[in-house]
Design a protein around this motif. Structure first.
Motif, PDB file in Angstrom:
ATOM      1  N   ARG A  25       0.840  -1.189   0.000  1.00 45.00           N
ATOM      2  CA  ARG A  25       0.000   0.000   0.000  1.00 45.00           C
ATOM      3  C   ARG A  25       0.877   1.241   0.000  1.00 45.00           C
ATOM      4  N   ARG A  26       0.501   2.214  -0.850  1.00 41.45           N
ATOM      5  CA  ARG A  26       1.206   3.486  -0.917  1.00 41.45           C
ATOM      6  C   ARG A  26       0.197   4.620  -0.811  1.00 41.45           C
ATOM      7  N   SER A  27       0.624   5.685  -0.191  1.00 40.96           N
ATOM      8  CA  SER A  27      -0.223   6.864  -0.064  1.00 40.96           C
ATOM      9  C   SER A  27       0.397   7.977  -0.905  1.00 40.96           C
ATOM     10  N   GLU A  28      -0.394   8.553  -1.806  1.00 40.27           N
ATOM     11  CA  GLU A  28       0.087   9.611  -2.684  1.00 40.27           C
ATOM     12  C   GLU A  28      -0.892  10.769  -2.681  1.00 40.27           C
ATOM     13  N   TRP A  29      -0.383  11.965  -2.983  1.00 35.42           N
ATOM     14  CA  TRP A  29      -1.233  13.149  -3.075  1.00 35.42           C
ATOM     15  C   TRP A  29      -1.619  13.371  -4.526  1.00 35.42           C
ATOM     16  N   ALA A  30      -2.905  13.562  -4.767  1.00 36.82           N
ATOM     17  CA  ALA A  30      -3.417  13.821  -6.114  1.00 36.82           C
ATOM     18  C   ALA A  30      -4.084  15.187  -6.148  1.00 36.82           C
ATOM     19  N   ASP A  31      -3.798  15.954  -7.199  1.00 31.15           N
ATOM     20  CA  ASP A  31      -4.428  17.266  -7.354  1.00 31.15           C
ATOM     21  C   ASP A  31      -5.916  17.092  -7.634  1.00 31.15           C
ATOM     22  N   VAL A  32      -6.745  17.793  -6.866  1.00 29.72           N
ATOM     23  CA  VAL A  32      -8.190  17.790  -7.086  1.00 29.72           C
ATOM     24  C   VAL A  32      -8.569  18.999  -7.924  1.00 29.72           C
ATOM     25  N   MET A  33      -8.017  20.149  -7.564  1.00 32.31           N
ATOM     26  CA  MET A  33      -8.297  21.364  -8.319  1.00 32.31           C
ATOM     27  C   MET A  33      -7.294  22.449  -7.972  1.00 32.31           C
ATOM     28  N   SER A  34      -7.146  23.380  -8.873  1.00 31.17           N
ATOM     29  CA  SER A  34      -6.344  24.566  -8.653  1.00 31.17           C
ATOM     30  C   SER A  34      -7.294  25.752  -8.814  1.00 31.17           C
ATOM     31  N   CYS A  35      -7.241  26.672  -7.857  1.00 32.45           N
ATOM     32  CA  CYS A  35      -8.194  27.786  -7.882  1.00 32.45           C
ATOM     33  C   CYS A  35      -7.605  29.002  -7.182  1.00 32.45           C
ATOM     34  N   HIS A  36      -8.333  30.095  -7.250  1.00 32.20           N
ATOM     35  CA  HIS A  36      -7.938  31.309  -6.540  1.00 32.20           C
ATOM     36  C   HIS A  36      -8.577  31.299  -5.155  1.00 32.20           C
TER      37      HIS A  36
END
Length: 111
Positions: A25-36
């Motif tokens: 098992r690995r834990s990774e960060w995934a981009d959900v959104m980029s916003c102001h």
């Protein structure tokens, strides 16, 4: 909500668990959104003592426009990237559940 106050760019990420070919098992960060966002409520307390080590504990709040991509955001497994630094989401204020904005209460991440 005053749109002109959304003057910084942030990236909201969610922790996702995956497994490799061997089943590890690995834990990774995934981009959900980029916003102001609007940045506010930065605390004056920059350090907390934890035993022998002293860690950075900057508290900060980001206000973003509400959208479906982050409607289920909570205080576990989410973070905000701002100016090259990661901030773990520790609380979410739905601002009256009007579906106009969310205030993300964050603490500087040690990772």
């Amino acid at each position: 909500m005053d749109i002109a106050r959304l003057n910084v760019r942030v990236t909201i990420q969610r922790r996702e668990n995956s497994s490799d070919a061997l089943g590890n098992r690995r834990s990774e960060w995934a981009d959900v959104m980029s916003c102001h966002a609007t940045v506010s409520a930065e605390s004056g307390q920059q350090q907390r003592d934890e035993g022998i080590d002293t860690t950075d504990a900057t508290d900060i709040a980001f206000t973003v426009r509400w959208c479906k991509a982050i409607q289920n955001i909570d205080n576990t497994g989410w973070r905000v990237l701002f100016e090259g630094r990661a901030f773990d989401v520790t609380g979410v204020d739905h601002l009256g559940f009007t579906h106009k904005a969310l205030k993300l209460l964050c603490t500087r991440s040690d990772r």
